[in-house]
Write a protein that holds these residues in place. Structure first.
Motif, PDB file in Angstrom:
ATOM      1  N   HIS A  83       0.817  -1.217   0.000  1.00 25.24           N
ATOM      2  CA  HIS A  83       0.000   0.000   0.000  1.00 25.24           C
ATOM      3  C   HIS A  83       0.847   1.261   0.000  1.00 25.24           C
ATOM      4  O   HIS A  83       0.305   2.366  -0.008  1.00 25.24           O
ATOM      5  CB  HIS A  83      -0.936   0.017   1.206  1.00 25.24           C
ATOM      6  CG  HIS A  83      -2.045  -0.991   1.109  1.00 25.24           C
ATOM      7  ND1 HIS A  83      -3.293  -0.690   0.619  1.00 25.24           N
ATOM      8  CD2 HIS A  83      -2.078  -2.301   1.418  1.00 25.24           C
ATOM      9  CE1 HIS A  83      -4.052  -1.777   0.643  1.00 25.24           C
ATOM     10  NE2 HIS A  83      -3.332  -2.768   1.127  1.00 25.24           N
ATOM     11  N   SER A  84       2.170   1.121   0.022  1.00 20.70           N
ATOM     12  CA  SER A  84       3.004   2.312   0.105  1.00 20.70           C
ATOM     13  C   SER A  84       4.202   2.308  -0.825  1.00 20.70           C
ATOM     14  O   SER A  84       4.818   3.348  -1.023  1.00 20.70           O
ATOM     15  CB  SER A  84       3.504   2.493   1.547  1.00 20.70           C
ATOM     16  OG  SER A  84       4.274   1.376   1.944  1.00 20.70           O
ATOM     17  N   HIS A  85       4.562   1.152  -1.415  1.00 23.25           N
ATOM     18  CA  HIS A  85       5.737   1.077  -2.275  1.00 23.25           C
ATOM     19  C   HIS A  85       5.373   0.502  -3.642  1.00 23.25           C
ATOM     20  O   HIS A  85       4.559  -0.412  -3.734  1.00 23.25           O
ATOM     21  CB  HIS A  85       6.831   0.213  -1.634  1.00 23.25           C
ATOM     22  CG  HIS A  85       7.544   0.900  -0.508  1.00 23.25           C
ATOM     23  ND1 HIS A  85       6.924   1.226   0.684  1.00 23.25           N
ATOM     24  CD2 HIS A  85       8.824   1.333  -0.393  1.00 23.25           C
ATOM     25  CE1 HIS A  85       7.790   1.823   1.483  1.00 23.25           C
ATOM     26  NE2 HIS A  85       8.947   1.907   0.855  1.00 23.25           N
ATOM     27  N   SER A  86       6.004   1.039  -4.658  1.00 24.94           N
ATOM     28  CA  SER A  86       5.745   0.562  -6.013  1.00 24.94           C
ATOM     29  C   SER A  86       6.806  -0.419  -6.484  1.00 24.94           C
ATOM     30  O   SER A  86       6.628  -1.089  -7.494  1.00 24.94           O
ATOM     31  CB  SER A  86       5.703   1.747  -6.986  1.00 24.94           C
ATOM     32  OG  SER A  86       6.971   2.393  -7.041  1.00 24.94           O
ATOM     33  N   ASN A  87       7.912  -0.496  -5.771  1.00 24.51           N
ATOM     34  CA  ASN A  87       9.002  -1.392  -6.142  1.00 24.51           C
ATOM     35  C   ASN A  87       9.422  -2.182  -4.905  1.00 24.51           C
ATOM     36  O   ASN A  87       9.986  -1.618  -3.959  1.00 24.51           O
ATOM     37  CB  ASN A  87      10.190  -0.588  -6.690  1.00 24.51           C
ATOM     38  CG  ASN A  87      11.366  -1.461  -7.065  1.00 24.51           C
ATOM     39  OD1 ASN A  87      11.248  -2.689  -7.153  1.00 24.51           O
ATOM     40  ND2 ASN A  87      12.509  -0.839  -7.284  1.00 24.51           N
TER      41      ASN A  87
END
Length: 398
Positions: A182-186
């Motif tokens: 819910h907070s990082h794309s990688n």
């Protein structure tokens, strides 16, 4: 002729090294400027009390040491027994401080040390009920102490504290695996190995010592002493690995904000894809200007092209709170942040594959915002049911 008392034997070396390592590196962690100050302090205290607990074990097993130090001061035999009460809370709070970027040490966290605060009073009660003669004799005859109800209560409290906080820390790490999407794309650079080693090793040592004590009560010959000796070497290995990873890898763990974390059930350990979306309430109705802001960030600013974009960074760009942005993505787009960003990266990759048919695949990956080939292939196949190469070949020959 002068005789020299030998305080330690060969089997004590492991515990001596544990004590030395913990003392030195707890001081280093307190002095180091890198990383989060509260995390370094909590880890330093955890390592320190781990070393003090090893010292307590050394005192218990070393008859010459007891004779030299406690023959006239038997109450000092109990001084370091508080260490086992402090280990669990320190491990749990350190885990929270690493996982949650907004963690702070305050009066609420102090409640975790309530048993430790009453330890001196409880210890006074134990000493009072034992009496002077039993107190002195028990140093060399552990059964005398064990027959004391209050002392057995202390042992039970130590075991319950270590087990409960170890399991709480493990559950916290498990929930982190769900919340991080819910907070990082990688997630390729999001390492959890440090916390897994710390919590897993802590629980392993607990169950090993519990097994040794059970073997002792069942009178299984030399098995208890053998397990106890092996446990000392396990402690040395754990302390050494702890120190190495704390100095090298502890800052790799990517923290998240507790305010942006989804409202998961307390016992939730579901994988990200299986996680239920948060339900909208009357007080959390989506604001159209928040939806428009997220839409502009994606369609016009193309923030997804930043390989390391996080929810906090996106929220700062939009002058919104992470919770507001997260709610738009969860409720309006029906995705978590991890899926949301990578979906648009795949859309950009599809466009590049169709428009620039000779562009190398690694260039497509880079220009679409992916930082690794594995993530590029995984998400492309998830959203198109084919690999990037298959997608390009299929559309070129149409």
């Amino acid at each position: 002729m002068t005789t020299h008392l030998v305080l330690f034997n060969f089997n004590d070396i492991a515990l001596l090294l544990v004590i030395f390592n913990c003392l030195i590196f707890s001081c280093i962690l307190l002095a180091v400027k890198r990383g989060k100050r509260s995390s370094n302090s909590l880890l330093a205290l955890f390592i320190l009390v781990f070393g003090l607990a090893a010292l307590d074990t050394l005192i218990y097993w070393s008859a010459p040491l007891k004779q030299a130090l406690f023959s006239d001061a038997s109450t000092l035999f109990f001084v370091f027994k508080f260490g086992l009460l402090a280990q669990g809370p320190l491990l749990y709070l350190y885990t929270r401080s690493v996982i949650y970027t907004d963690f702070t040490v305050n009066t609420k966290t102090a409640w975790h040390f309530a048993p430790l605060a009453i330890f001196p009073l409880y210890l006074w009660a134990i000493l009072s009920t034992l009496g002077e003669s039993a107190l002195h004799a028990g140093i060399n005859n552990y059964n005398i102490y064990y027959e004391n109800t209050l002392y057995r209560g202390l042992l039970i409290a130590q075991h319950l504290s270590i087990l409960s906080y170890g399991l709480l820390s493990y559950r916290l790490l498990t929930r982190y695996k769900v919340e991080i999407v819910h907070s990082h794309s990688n997630l390729d650079k999001v390492s959890r190995s440090w916390l897994q080693i710390l919590i897993g090793g802590f629980l392993f040592l607990f169950f090993w010592e519990l097994g040794a004590q059970l073997a002792h009560h069942l009178a299984l010959g030399n098995i208890p002493s053998t397990m106890g000796l092996m446990g000392n070497y396990f402690k040395f290995i754990f302390a050494t690995v702890l120190v190495i990873f704390s100095l090298i890898h502890s800052n790799i763990v990517q923290g998240i904000s507790s305010s942006q974390a989804p409202n998961l059930p307390e016992n939730s350990t579901a994988a990200p894809e299986a996680e239920p979306l948060p339900k909208r309430t009357a007080t959390e109705e989506l604001q159209q200007h928040h939806i428009d802001a997220v839409s502009r960030a994606i369609e016009q600013d193309e923030v997804y092209l930043d390989p390391e974009i996080t929810l906090d960074q996106l929220a700062n760009k939009l002058a919104c709170t992470p919770r507001q942005v997260s709610r738009v993505i969860n409720q309006h787009y029906q995705q978590n942040f991890f899926e949301f960003i990578n979906f648009y990266r795949v859309e950009r990759a599809k466009k590049l594959l169709l428009e620039q048919t000779t562009l190398p695949m690694l260039e497509v990956m880079d220009q679409a915002g992916f930082s690794s080939k594995s993530a590029f292939n995984r998400f492309f196949k998830k959203y198109t049911q084919m690999t990037p190469t298959q997608f390009r070949n299929q559309n070129i020959h149409q």
